[in-house]
Motif scaffolding. Structure first.
Motif, PDB file in Angstrom:
ATOM      1  N   THR A 234     -43.564 -27.781 -98.421  1.00 24.27           N
ATOM      2  CA  THR A 234     -44.350 -26.716 -98.741  1.00 24.27           C
ATOM      3  C   THR A 234     -45.161 -26.744 -99.672  1.00 24.27           C
ATOM      4  OG1 THR A 234     -43.208 -25.180-100.162  1.00 24.27           O
ATOM      5  CG2 THR A 234     -42.122 -25.499 -98.111  1.00 24.27           C
ATOM      6  N   THR A 235     -46.822 -25.622 -99.177  1.00 26.07           N
ATOM      7  CA  THR A 235     -47.515 -25.660-100.805  1.00 26.07           C
ATOM      8  C   THR A 235     -46.826 -25.606-101.795  1.00 26.07           C
ATOM      9  OG1 THR A 235     -48.255 -23.485 -99.531  1.00 26.07           O
ATOM     10  CG2 THR A 235     -50.046 -25.079 -99.346  1.00 26.07           C
ATOM     11  N   ALA A 236     -45.704 -24.395-102.268  1.00 24.71           N
ATOM     12  CA  ALA A 236     -45.201 -24.117-102.671  1.00 24.71           C
ATOM     13  C   ALA A 236     -44.228 -25.041-103.423  1.00 24.71           C
ATOM     14  CB  ALA A 236     -44.207 -23.116-102.928  1.00 24.71           C
ATOM     15  N   ASP A 237     -43.895 -26.483-102.744  1.00 25.71           N
ATOM     16  CA  ASP A 237     -43.434 -27.806-103.934  1.00 25.71           C
ATOM     17  C   ASP A 237     -45.028 -28.689-104.680  1.00 25.71           C
ATOM     18  OD1 ASP A 237     -41.119 -26.465-103.137  1.00 25.71           O
ATOM     19  OD2 ASP A 237     -42.009 -27.818-100.731  1.00 25.71           O
ATOM     20  N   MET A 238     -46.073 -28.609-104.324  1.00 26.92           N
ATOM     21  CA  MET A 238     -47.143 -29.076-104.911  1.00 26.92           C
ATOM     22  C   MET A 238     -47.259 -28.769-105.989  1.00 26.92           C
ATOM     23  SD  MET A 238     -49.941 -29.099-101.655  1.00 26.92           S
ATOM     24  CE  MET A 238     -49.515 -29.358-100.472  1.00 26.92           C
ATOM     25  N   PRO A 239     -47.721 -29.418-107.252  1.00 32.22           N
ATOM     26  CA  PRO A 239     -48.269 -29.074-108.508  1.00 32.22           C
ATOM     27  C   PRO A 239     -48.779 -28.046-108.801  1.00 32.22           C
ATOM     28  CG  PRO A 239     -48.906 -31.096-108.069  1.00 32.22           C
ATOM     29  CD  PRO A 239     -48.494 -30.814-106.774  1.00 32.22           C
ATOM     30  N   ASP A 240     -48.126 -27.017-109.538  1.00 33.89           N
ATOM     31  CA  ASP A 240     -48.863 -25.293-110.094  1.00 33.89           C
ATOM     32  C   ASP A 240     -49.660 -24.649-108.586  1.00 33.89           C
ATOM     33  OD1 ASP A 240     -49.680 -23.404-111.570  1.00 33.89           O
ATOM     34  OD2 ASP A 240     -51.546 -23.764-111.343  1.00 33.89           O
ATOM     35  N   GLY A 241     -47.788 -25.496-107.746  1.00 35.83           N
ATOM     36  CA  GLY A 241     -47.975 -24.320-106.243  1.00 35.83           C
ATOM     37  C   GLY A 241     -48.809 -24.589-105.546  1.00 35.83           C
ATOM     38  N   ALA A 242     -50.723 -25.347-105.322  1.00 39.98           N
ATOM     39  CA  ALA A 242     -51.542 -25.400-104.771  1.00 39.98           C
ATOM     40  C   ALA A 242     -52.831 -24.769-105.548  1.00 39.98           C
ATOM     41  CB  ALA A 242     -51.879 -25.836-103.703  1.00 39.98           C
ATOM     42  N   ARG A 243     -52.219 -24.576-106.919  1.00 39.45           N
ATOM     43  CA  ARG A 243     -53.234 -23.164-106.742  1.00 39.45           C
ATOM     44  C   ARG A 243     -54.668 -24.007-107.167  1.00 39.45           C
ATOM     45  NH1 ARG A 243     -52.041 -18.287-108.527  1.00 39.45           N
ATOM     46  NH2 ARG A 243     -53.865 -17.223-110.145  1.00 39.45           N
ATOM     47  N   GLY A 244     -55.785 -22.948-107.239  1.00 40.46           N
ATOM     48  CA  GLY A 244     -56.940 -23.710-106.727  1.00 40.46           C
ATOM     49  C   GLY A 244     -57.847 -22.588-107.431  1.00 40.46           C
ATOM     50  N   TYR A 245     -58.959 -22.892-106.700  1.00 38.08           N
ATOM     51  CA  TYR A 245     -60.111 -21.611-106.569  1.00 38.08           C
ATOM     52  C   TYR A 245     -60.856 -21.144-105.315  1.00 38.08           C
ATOM     53  CZ  TYR A 245     -60.419 -23.306-111.428  1.00 38.08           C
ATOM     54  OH  TYR A 245     -59.930 -23.321-112.703  1.00 38.08           O
ATOM     55  N   VAL A 246     -60.839 -20.279-105.165  1.00 41.01           N
ATOM     56  CA  VAL A 246     -62.126 -19.968-103.927  1.00 41.01           C
ATOM     57  C   VAL A 246     -63.705 -19.594-104.286  1.00 41.01           C
ATOM     58  CG1 VAL A 246     -62.617 -18.259-102.034  1.00 41.01           C
ATOM     59  CG2 VAL A 246     -59.763 -19.199-102.845  1.00 41.01           C
ATOM     60  N   ARG A 247     -64.328 -20.059-103.613  1.00 43.79           N
ATOM     61  CA  ARG A 247     -66.189 -20.008-103.746  1.00 43.79           C
ATOM     62  C   ARG A 247     -66.272 -18.458-103.156  1.00 43.79           C
ATOM     63  NH1 ARG A 247     -69.785 -24.206-105.964  1.00 43.79           N
ATOM     64  NH2 ARG A 247     -69.216 -25.262-103.982  1.00 43.79           N
ATOM     65  N   ALA A 248     -67.331 -18.195-103.871  1.00 44.57           N
ATOM     66  CA  ALA A 248     -67.579 -16.022-103.335  1.00 44.57           C
ATOM     67  C   ALA A 248     -68.401 -15.190-103.527  1.00 44.57           C
ATOM     68  CB  ALA A 248     -66.496 -15.938-101.814  1.00 44.57           C
ATOM     69  N   TYR A 249     -69.283 -15.007-102.811  1.00 48.19           N
ATOM     70  CA  TYR A 249     -69.960 -13.846-103.725  1.00 48.19           C
ATOM     71  C   TYR A 249     -71.111 -14.926-105.532  1.00 48.19           C
ATOM     72  CZ  TYR A 249     -67.969 -11.013-100.512  1.00 48.19           C
ATOM     73  OH  TYR A 249     -67.534 -10.373 -99.442  1.00 48.19           O
ATOM     74  N   GLY A 250     -70.757 -15.925-105.094  1.00 45.38           N
ATOM     75  CA  GLY A 250     -71.480 -16.405-106.080  1.00 45.38           C
ATOM     76  C   GLY A 250     -70.926 -16.610-107.251  1.00 45.38           C
ATOM     77  N   ARG A 251     -69.288 -16.550-106.801  1.00 46.59           N
ATOM     78  CA  ARG A 251     -68.394 -17.125-108.345  1.00 46.59           C
ATOM     79  C   ARG A 251     -67.606 -17.846-107.417  1.00 46.59           C
ATOM     80  NH1 ARG A 251     -65.063 -11.271-109.016  1.00 46.59           N
ATOM     81  NH2 ARG A 251     -64.474 -12.843-110.663  1.00 46.59           N
ATOM     82  N   THR A 252     -66.234 -18.251-108.987  1.00 46.98           N
ATOM     83  CA  THR A 252     -65.655 -19.135-108.095  1.00 46.98           C
ATOM     84  C   THR A 252     -64.231 -18.821-108.945  1.00 46.98           C
ATOM     85  OG1 THR A 252     -66.717 -21.679-109.259  1.00 46.98           O
ATOM     86  CG2 THR A 252     -63.839 -21.450-108.826  1.00 46.98           C
ATOM     87  N   ILE A 253     -63.334 -18.098-107.474  1.00 49.49           N
ATOM     88  CA  ILE A 253     -62.019 -17.060-108.256  1.00 49.49           C
ATOM     89  C   ILE A 253     -60.870 -18.465-107.723  1.00 49.49           C
ATOM     90  CG2 ILE A 253     -61.263 -15.137-107.757  1.00 49.49           C
ATOM     91  CD1 ILE A 253     -63.428 -14.408-105.761  1.00 49.49           C
ATOM     92  N   GLU A 254     -60.356 -18.245-109.436  1.00 51.73           N
ATOM     93  CA  GLU A 254     -59.277 -19.154-109.325  1.00 51.73           C
ATOM     94  C   GLU A 254     -57.771 -17.880-108.490  1.00 51.73           C
ATOM     95  OE1 GLU A 254     -55.372 -19.764-112.475  1.00 51.73           O
ATOM     96  OE2 GLU A 254     -57.689 -19.020-113.463  1.00 51.73           O
ATOM     97  N   ARG A 255     -56.872 -18.736-107.725  1.00 53.12           N
ATOM     98  CA  ARG A 255     -56.105 -18.403-106.900  1.00 53.12           C
ATOM     99  C   ARG A 255     -54.650 -18.997-106.631  1.00 53.12           C
ATOM    100  NH1 ARG A 255     -57.010 -16.512-100.422  1.00 53.12           N
ATOM    101  NH2 ARG A 255     -54.438 -16.848-101.238  1.00 53.12           N
ATOM    102  N   ALA A 256     -53.427 -18.375-106.143  1.00 53.83           N
ATOM    103  CA  ALA A 256     -52.466 -18.877-105.258  1.00 53.83           C
ATOM    104  C   ALA A 256     -52.567 -19.190-104.514  1.00 53.83           C
ATOM    105  CB  ALA A 256     -51.333 -18.569-106.013  1.00 53.83           C
ATOM    106  N   HIS A 257     -51.330 -20.466-103.827  1.00 55.96           N
ATOM    107  CA  HIS A 257     -51.977 -20.669-102.379  1.00 55.96           C
ATOM    108  C   HIS A 257     -50.690 -19.459-101.885  1.00 55.96           C
ATOM    109  CE1 HIS A 257     -52.239 -22.871 -98.412  1.00 55.96           C
ATOM    110  NE2 HIS A 257     -53.233 -23.237 -99.058  1.00 55.96           N
ATOM    111  N   PRO A 258     -51.270 -19.078-101.062  1.00 58.68           N
ATOM    112  CA  PRO A 258     -49.583 -18.540 -99.780  1.00 58.68           C
ATOM    113  C   PRO A 258     -48.931 -19.707-100.165  1.00 58.68           C
ATOM    114  CG  PRO A 258     -51.752 -18.824 -98.172  1.00 58.68           C
ATOM    115  CD  PRO A 258     -52.285 -19.118 -99.605  1.00 58.68           C
ATOM    116  N   ARG A 259     -47.415 -20.181 -99.626  1.00 59.93           N
ATOM    117  CA  ARG A 259     -46.498 -20.963 -99.054  1.00 59.93           C
ATOM    118  C   ARG A 259     -46.637 -20.883 -97.438  1.00 59.93           C
ATOM    119  NH1 ARG A 259     -42.299 -21.366 -95.885  1.00 59.93           N
ATOM    120  NH2 ARG A 259     -41.018 -23.013 -96.833  1.00 59.93           N
TER     121      ARG A 259
END
Length: 402
Positions: A234-259
């Motif tokens: 599962t994505t929860a088993d990935m390093p840091d839970g596959a945490r990364g970024y979403v880019r929208a509205y001219g911003r880079t937003i850090e977010r967790a990944h759903p399982r």
């Protein structure tokens, strides 16, 4: 002919449906004309590749990426750039989820077992995996070959796997197909569907008597020296839970990944260093840079050979445009990461990129790969803008309307 599910499905929100579509996205299938005569490509050196990547990331604002370039049995560049969502510098040894680049590895495991006589690619899956039992008589005709080239007839339209309750094991993922129907007759249409590869991975387990992750480690990753690579459920088993970024509205937003359940289809975690070893093995058709064989040459070739009149093979897509050399490639997308691997058989160049941006910015890795391909072919990279540059005004307008 209609193929409705036998049990009602809960309604999917537009956002969840769009996200599922993104995660299931595959390379665009294009007609394959006659292959152009091989030609000698310019040498893409480390300094040129490194300079291009740094300039591209500075211009587009990608937070972090791993980039690998090989030529023949030599690594030209394996490096990390920027930082992870946890703020750690990305290096050539930073573990990153490669998403659907995993499919080529699952496919090679299956075709290798076929070469060894432990899997029959053209016998029904149900004869080799009795627990595979969708509620559709046509499913009895599905073969492992059809799972791998995505022509099994299973599809997101009848089994929206990413929007359903997520299983925890491959056995449970196969069991979740009970009560589902096919979208089309086996072998008649192409549907990109992650569950095809979950079934294929479960077939590996039953054929070998070994857990899928352990089989990949022993039979593929270890022989190639990919000591920093593994596959998770599962994505929860990935390093840091596959945490990364979403880019929208001219911003880079850090977010967790759903399982999400990932095994078989998009669960491999690797590094820039190890992806170099994987690309070299594609060039050598199954051997490591040190000469150790990990897979039969025929098994490797088979994963890159599509059915007649198709371009999608087994975890690889063949792309050839008029006047351009053949590209064998695949993309991958998570909510928080995207990836792409490309092989240029005429010149022996291999390229793999993973960025820690996802969702709307799902083209960051392909843009980097396309620029590196331009350089490998002696062209000045085109000025390619991320999709977010054009999507942000649309998102803004939709937000105002909402």
């Amino acid at each position: 002919m209609t193929t409705p599910p036998l049990r009602p499905r809960r309604r999917r929100s537009p956002l969840r449906a769009a996200a599922a579509a993104l995660l299931s996205a595959a390379p665009l299938l294009v007609p394959v004309p006659a292959q152009a005569a091989p030609r000698e490509a310019p040498v893409l050196d480390r300094a040129t590749a490194d300079r291009f990547v740094r300039d591209h990331l500075a211009r587009t604002g990608v937070p972090g990426a791993t980039v690998t370039v090989t030529r023949g049995d030599r690594v030209v560049l394996a490096a990390g750039y920027g930082h992870t969502a946890a703020g750690e510098p990305m290096t050539a040894r930073t573990p990153v989820p490669v998403a659907s680049l995993s499919k080529a590895m699952t496919a090679l495991a299956v075709t290798t077992l076929a070469e060894e006589g432990r899997v029959d690619l053209d016998a029904p899956v149900r004869e080799q995996l009795p627990e595979f039992a969708p509620d559709d008589t046509r499913a009895a005709r599905i073969t492992p070959r059809q799972l791998l080239d995505q022509t099994s007839g299973m599809a997101d339209s009848t089994h929206p796997d990413l929007a359903l309750p997520q299983p925890s094991t491959l056995k449970a993922a196969v069991a979740a197909l009970h009560g589902t129907r096919l979208a089309t007759d086996p072998g008649t249409a192409w549907h990109y569907h992650n569950t095809n590869y979950a079934v294929a991975a479960r077939l590996v387990e039953t054929a070998t008597g070994t857990p899928y992750a352990e089989h990949l480690r022993r039979s593929l990753f270890a022989p190639l020296g990919m000591t920093g690579t593994g596959t998770v459920d599962t994505t929860a088993d990935m390093p840091d839970g596959a945490r990364g970024y979403v880019r929208a509205y001219g911003r880079t937003i850090e977010r967790a990944h759903p399982r999400l359940f990932t095994a078989g289809g998009f669960g491999v975690v690797s590094t820039a260093d190890d992806l170099g070893k994987w690309l070299i093995a594609q060039h050598t058709e199954g051997t490591s840079a040190t000469g150790r064989r990990a897979a039969p040459a025929e098994a490797v070739r088979l994963t890159r050979t599509p059915p007649p009149r198709q371009t999608y093979a087994m975890g690889w897509n063949r792309r050839e445009e008029q006047g351009q050399p053949l590209r064998i490639e695949h993309t991958g997308s998570l909510f928080t990461h995207n990836s792409m691997a490309t092989l240029l058989p005429a010149s022996g160049v291999g390229i793999a990129v993973v960025t820690n941006t996802g969702m709307v910015s799902g083209d960051d890795a392909p843009l980097l790969v396309d620029g590196l391909v331009d350089l490998a072919e002696g062209r000045t990279p085109a000025d390619r803008a991320p999709f977010t540059d054009t999507a942000d005004p649309v998102l803004g307008l939709l937000s105002l309307l909402a």
